[in-house]
Every structure is written in structure tokens, then in C-alpha cells.
Scaffold this active site. Structure first.
Site, short mmCIF file in Angstrom:
data_model
loop_
_atom_site.label_atom_id
_atom_site.label_comp_id
_atom_site.label_asym_id
_atom_site.label_seq_id
_atom_site.Cartn_x
_atom_site.Cartn_y
_atom_site.Cartn_z
N HIS A 12 0.82 -1.22 0.00
CA HIS A 12 0.00 0.00 0.00
C HIS A 12 0.85 1.27 0.00
O HIS A 12 0.41 2.30 0.51
CB HIS A 12 -0.98 -0.01 1.18
CG HIS A 12 -0.30 -0.04 2.54
ND1 HIS A 12 -0.83 -0.67 3.64
CD2 HIS A 12 0.86 0.51 2.99
CE1 HIS A 12 -0.04 -0.52 4.68
NE2 HIS A 12 0.99 0.21 4.32
N HIS A 59 -1.56 4.64 9.98
CA HIS A 59 -0.18 5.09 10.16
C HIS A 59 -0.08 6.42 10.91
O HIS A 59 0.92 7.11 10.81
CB HIS A 59 0.51 5.24 8.81
CG HIS A 59 0.63 3.98 8.02
ND1 HIS A 59 -0.44 3.37 7.41
CD2 HIS A 59 1.71 3.21 7.73
CE1 HIS A 59 -0.03 2.28 6.77
NE2 HIS A 59 1.27 2.16 6.95
N HIS A 194 9.66 -4.74 4.60
CA HIS A 194 10.21 -3.40 4.46
C HIS A 194 10.58 -2.80 5.81
O HIS A 194 10.02 -3.15 6.83
CB HIS A 194 9.31 -2.45 3.67
CG HIS A 194 7.94 -2.13 4.20
ND1 HIS A 194 6.98 -3.07 4.47
CD2 HIS A 194 7.34 -0.94 4.48
CE1 HIS A 194 5.86 -2.49 4.86
NE2 HIS A 194 6.06 -1.19 4.90
N GLU A 241 3.40 -5.51 8.93
CA GLU A 241 2.12 -5.34 8.23
C GLU A 241 1.61 -6.67 7.67
O GLU A 241 0.44 -6.78 7.28
CB GLU A 241 2.25 -4.30 7.12
CG GLU A 241 2.45 -2.89 7.67
CD GLU A 241 2.65 -1.80 6.61
OE1 GLU A 241 2.64 -0.63 6.98
OE2 GLU A 241 2.83 -2.14 5.42
C1 DHB Z 1 6.19 2.92 2.36
C2 DHB Z 1 5.63 1.70 2.76
C3 DHB Z 1 4.57 1.69 3.66
O1 DHB Z 1 3.97 0.54 4.11
C4 DHB Z 1 4.05 2.87 4.15
O2 DHB Z 1 2.98 2.80 4.96
C5 DHB Z 1 4.61 4.08 3.77
C6 DHB Z 1 5.70 4.11 2.88
C7 DHB Z 1 7.30 2.94 1.37
O3 DHB Z 1 7.85 1.88 1.03
O4 DHB Z 1 7.62 4.01 0.86
FE FE Z 2 2.49 0.91 5.62
#
Ligand code: DHB
Ligand code: FE
Length: 289
Positions: A12, A59, A194, A241
Site C-alpha cells: 500500500h 499510520h 520493508h 504489516e
Molecule cells: C512505504 C511503505 C509503507 O507501508 C508505508 O505505509 C509508507 C511508505 C514505502 O515503502 O515508501
Molecule cells: Fe504501511
């Protein structure tokens, strides 16, 4: 009774909204990710779900570190998006389904999931962008009613994977006991691996992502045996997540067929994954039609 016709999981990242706004969805960077939604669009055209239950993590738009529910659900008839500071367009408001939401909430609380009930709720990129990816041509009115369900993936302590699986199971039971014929698609948005800050910023673990994609289909309970610390180690601090995927799969239960599955990295800082699953029973009834 309402029934789950499909489960969709997707990354997302906010820059999806930027790519759409700038007309860059077919650029070499974005094309593989956006093209992965073509089978999703064909499926949506055919199945026409009435309601999307979107399991995601807020977030900091609706909840902040001062008050962070472990699990929450929207019980409104309308949800607004708002500027989060990412520089992406604010998307049109979403129709909810307050009656269905209250039914889900009653059933979840009865099953000992003490949801925070939100009669007002701003929905952030983790809710809006997956719906935009599903319905790129939606105008001012979205083609589904949408119900937000959040899992805290921001402020530790986080719920365990095992707990999120059980939340999903309780949600699946709640959906199945709603006395109308709504076709429901359940979303799990976020991930996969991530890490946005700290020493490992930019960390992606493709091997673990691919393993998660396999397990989500074939052995989802295997994912519930990871501790949160293990998930952070393997998937990065925002890789938690994954919990939204696990809850989605808990709601589906049983066996699933894979309608679409695509992995591409990096998508912004993430292992970008899209999966569309259908309960085996639904696939069989479609084939018979
Ligand atoms: C990114 C990934 C995320 O899950 C998020 O909430 C905000 C930014 C990213 O990879 O840039
Ligand atoms: Fe996110």
C-alpha cells in the site's frame, strides 16, 4: 447469509498514489506492479463484490501514538480520506455499511475481540490506495461499500500473528452470520518486507516474502508460529504489516484457489506483492454457473 467471495492482499505504499496522479503507471518502474492488477480487474468485473472489508494498519492519520487501539473497526456510513503529508491526492469519500459493521462488531466482541468502535474515522493510504488499485476508473462514487478494520502495526506491543489469525477467523464467522446476501471481498493491505528507518532502512527479504506468499495459500497457520521479534528480523520493522494478510486469510479459512499472484521488488521500499484468492467453494460454484 453474507459470504466471502475473495481475499485480496497488496502492498500500500503512498507513492502508488503519486504514480497514478502523475500518469506513470506504465513507466518501466511501475508497470510490473500495476499490471499485476489486470487479473484482479477481470475478477472484480465478473464477481462484483458488494462490500470490501479492508484490514489495514493506520499510520497516524486516525490514531496516533497517544491513543492506539490494538484492533478497531469503522461503524460509519461514510469515511473520509485526508492529506497525510505524502503529497498525493486526497481520494473521494467511501460509503460504509454501518448496519453490517455493527453486526460484525457485536459478533467480534461476543467472540472476545474487544474492538475499538469508530463512528468517525479518517482512512489513510493503507485503506484508500488498495481500493484505488482495484477500481482505477471509479469516479466520485466507489463501486463497493467499504468497512475499515485496523490492526496496530505501529506502536509496540503489537498483537501476535496467532492473535491476528484468530481475529480473522472471528471476522469470517461474523460475516457468515450476517443475514443478507452481500458478496464480501476481504483485503489485507501492507507489507511485504520493508523497513523505513534505522540501520536497516531499505531492507527487503525476497526469500521470506516468497515463503509468506506460499504459506498464505497453502499453510497459513505456519505463519502464526512466528513471534513478532522474528517477523521484524525477517521482514523488517514495517514488515509486521504481514499481520493484515494473516487476518485476511483467517477470515477466509479452509482451502483457497489462487486467481492472481505477483511479486516485484522494490516497490518504493517494499517487497511489492499482490495476491487474489478465492475460497475453493466459490470457485466450484462459479464453474457450475
Ligand atoms: C512505504 C511503505 C509503507 O507501508 C508505508 O505505509 C509508507 C511508505 C514505502 O515503502 O515508501
Ligand atoms: Fe504501511
Amino acid at each position: 447469509m453474507a459470504r466471502i467471495v475473495g481475499g485480496l492482499t497488496t502492498s500500500h505504499v503512498p507513492s502508488i498514489g503519486g504514480a497514478i496522479a502523475k500518469g506513470e503507471t506504465q513507466s518501466p518502474y511501475w508497470k510490473p506492479f500495476f499490471d499485476a492488477f489486470q487479473p484482479v480487474h477481470a475478477w472484480l468485473d465478473k464477481v462484483q463484490p458488494d462490500v470490501a472489508i479492508v484490514i489495514y494498519n493506520d499510520h497516524g492519520l486516525n490514531f496516533f501514538l497517544d491513543k492506539m487501539p490494538t484492533f478497531s473497526i469503522g461503524v460509519a456510513d461514510r469515511y473520509e480520506n485526508a492529506d497525510e503529508g505524502w503529497g498525493i491526492p486526497v481520494l473521494p469519500p467511501f460509503d460504509g455499511d454501518a448496519k453490517f459493521s455493527w453486526h460484525l462488531t457485536e459478533s467480534l466482541v461476543e467472540d472476545e475481540f474487544d474492538m475499538t468502535m469508530c463512528q468517525e474515522m479518517l482512512v489513510d493510504h493503507a485503506f484508500t490506495l488498495p481500493l484505488k488499485l482495484m477500481y482505477p476508473n471509479a469516479g466520485a462514487r466507489w463501486p463497493v461499500r467499504a468497512i475499515p478494520v485496523t490492526i496496530n502495526s505501529v506502536q509496540h506491543p503489537l498483537p501476535t500473528a496467532a492473535r491476528c489469525w484468530k481475529l480473522g477467523q472471528a471476522l469470517g464467522k461474523a460475516i457468515a452470520s450476517y443475514p443478507n446476501n452481500a458478496k464480501v471481498v476481504v483485503l489485507g493491505t501492507g507489507g511485504l518486507s520493508h523497513q523505513l528507518d534505522g540501520e536497516r532502512a531499505g531492507f527487503i527479504n525476497k526469500e521470506f516474502d516468497l515463503l509468506c506468499m506460499d504459506r498464505i495459500v497453502n499453510d497459513p497457520e505456519a505463519l502464526t508460529r512466528y513471534s513478532n521479534r522474528q517477523i521484524v528480523e525477517l521482514a523488517g520493522s514495517q514488515g509486521v504489516e504481514l499481520m493484515t494478510w494473516i487476518a485476511m486469510r483467517g477470515a477466509m479459512g479452509g482451502q483457497v484457489n489462487t486467481i492472481a499472484s505477483h511479486y516485484h521488488a522494490p516497490v518504493s521500499n517494499t517487497g511489492g506483492a499482490v495476491m487474489l484468492l478465492e475460497p475453493v467453494l466459490v470457485s466450484a460454484s462459479m464453474a457450475a454457473e
